[in-house]
Design an enzyme around this catalytic site. Structure first.
Site, PDB file in Angstrom:
ATOM      1  N   CYS A 183       0.830  -1.208   0.000  1.00 42.98           N
ATOM      2  CA  CYS A 183       0.000   0.000   0.000  1.00 42.98           C
ATOM      3  C   CYS A 183       0.862   1.255   0.000  1.00 42.98           C
ATOM      4  CB  CYS A 183      -0.923  -0.006   1.219  1.00 42.98           C
ATOM      5  SG  CYS A 183      -2.236  -1.241   1.164  1.00 42.98           S
ATOM      6  N   CYS A 336      11.671   7.197  -6.174  1.00 45.34           N
ATOM      7  CA  CYS A 336      10.213   7.282  -6.106  1.00 45.34           C
ATOM      8  C   CYS A 336       9.843   7.439  -4.634  1.00 45.34           C
ATOM      9  CB  CYS A 336       9.552   6.058  -6.750  1.00 45.34           C
ATOM     10  SG  CYS A 336       9.949   4.502  -5.935  1.00 45.34           S
TER      11      CYS A 336
END
Length: 378
Positions: A183, A336
């Site tokens: 998640c 990222c």
């Protein structure tokens, strides 16, 4: 005596009655994980009057949890999830007994924990724990209701070796490490946790009371984008090896091997670019004035929240089309949020003959934790 007024709306259900309520009151249910799924599951178990509820979670509440883990408030940030969840359940229903297990579930404690419960609900967020729960439930002779969520969807089923197939029959081999983002890496719609969590509770209630047909030998998948459900039937694998004991599940799922690979990648031969660079190592290079091409492969909304100075923003989905905006000869670091997308982008750039490209281990989240706390975490 239970509070009949409190439970009246479930007592009137066909086939439920006082017998169903008595079964709930006598039940002992262990919930693995007090995160997104746990936050949906635990309050419902307590509100319905499940007699004993155990909570296993060694994590603490983080601000990024609050959008979906509705058991917690902002003032809970930094507190142990299991302890705060237990306190909340006692407020919801003083009639139930709640036990908080603040240890991480492991091969060394799973069988002892499971021996004190009749049923386990697995709301964990990683494959080693899912296989551990399945094996421990098999050895303990109790059913396991399992669920998982990812972005806009989720899936769930019931695993019970005494009466049907198990999670291992459905997924005999774990996915390759890093192929299924968490998640934190891919995001999740909060309402998906609520939908899947509610279904997990329904399965647990069916198993406890004997009402209805549990999802034994069936897995249900939900997609919030079209509001649809799909069902897949599966059976025992006659060639599957029986579970005779608990193993090293990190190694079984390849996590340990990946971590070892990552560690050795930090000290490669002189002529080889490492796969990853730590946040501290990157900070040292930048402080020394090294010319580094920093590429941010997150989405624009993420860059608006937090970014590293001097980075070129090219979302990962656009990288192959826009790689010409970069210098293939320049030493390049791709980052990222947590390192998953940047590892894929690194490999894409290497295939495009970039001479020296590596990925920031742990992404900008690691930079915030290890280098510069002023960079917001999300």
């Amino acid at each position: 005596m239970p509070d009949l007024a409190r439970y009246s709306r479930q007592l009137m259900l066909p086939g439920f009655g006082s017998g169903g309520q008595a079964a709930l009151g006598a039940a002992r249910v262990l919930v693995i994980g007090a995160g997104g799924l746990g936050s949906a599951v635990l309050p419902q178990l307590a509100a319905m009057g499940v007699g004993t509820i155990g909570i296993v979670d060694d994590d603490v509440v983080d601000a990024t949890n609050l959008h979906r883990q509705t058991l917690y408030a902002p003032f809970d940030v930094g507190a142990p999830k299991a302890a705060r969840a237990a306190a909340r359940l006692r407020e919801l229903n003083p009639e139930v007994s709640v036990r908080a297990h603040l240890d991480r579930l492991s091969s060394s404690n799973a069988l002892e924990l499971f021996g004190a419960y009749d049923l386990v609900i697995d709301g964990s967020d990683n494959f080693p724990t899912r296989y551990l729960v399945d094996d421990a439930a098999t050895l303990s002779g109790i059913p396991s209701v399992w669920g998982a969520v990812h972005q806009f969807g989720g899936q769930l089923g019931v695993s019970w070796s005494d009466r049907g197939p198990t999670y291992r029959d459905l997924f005999p081999v774990p996915p390759e490490p890093g192929t299924v983002p968490s998640c934190a890496e891919a995001g999740v719609l909060p309402s998906v946790c609520t939908v899947v969590g509610g279904l997990l509770v329904s399965e647990a209630v069916k198993l406890i009371t004997g009402i209805g047909e549990p999802l034994l030998g069936r897995v249900v998948a939900y997609d919030a984008r079209d509001g649809g459900f799909r069902e897949l039937a599966y059976a025992r694998d006659p060639e599957r090896m029986p579970v005779t004991g608990l193993i090293d599940y990190e190694a079984f799922c390849g996590v340990a091997a990946r971590e070892e690979t990552d560690a050795t990648a930090m000290t490669p031969p002189a002529d080889q670019t490492p796969d990853e660079i730590s946040a501290e190592a990157l900070a040292a290079l930048r402080a020394a004035g090294e010319a580094i091409q920093l590429v941010d492969v997150r989405e624009p909304w993420e860059a608006d929240l937090a970014s590293l100075p001097g980075a070129v923003l090219i979302p990962s989905r656009q990288l192959v089309a826009r790689w010409s905006e970069l210098d293939p000869a320049a030493p390049t670091v791709v980052y990222c949020h947590s390192g998953y997308r940047s590892a894929i982008a690194r490999d894409q750039l290497r295939q495009l003959d970039f001479e020296s490209v590596t990925s920031l281990a742990g992404g900008i989240d690691a930079w915030s934790r290890e280098v510069d706390a002023s960079v917001p975490r999300y």
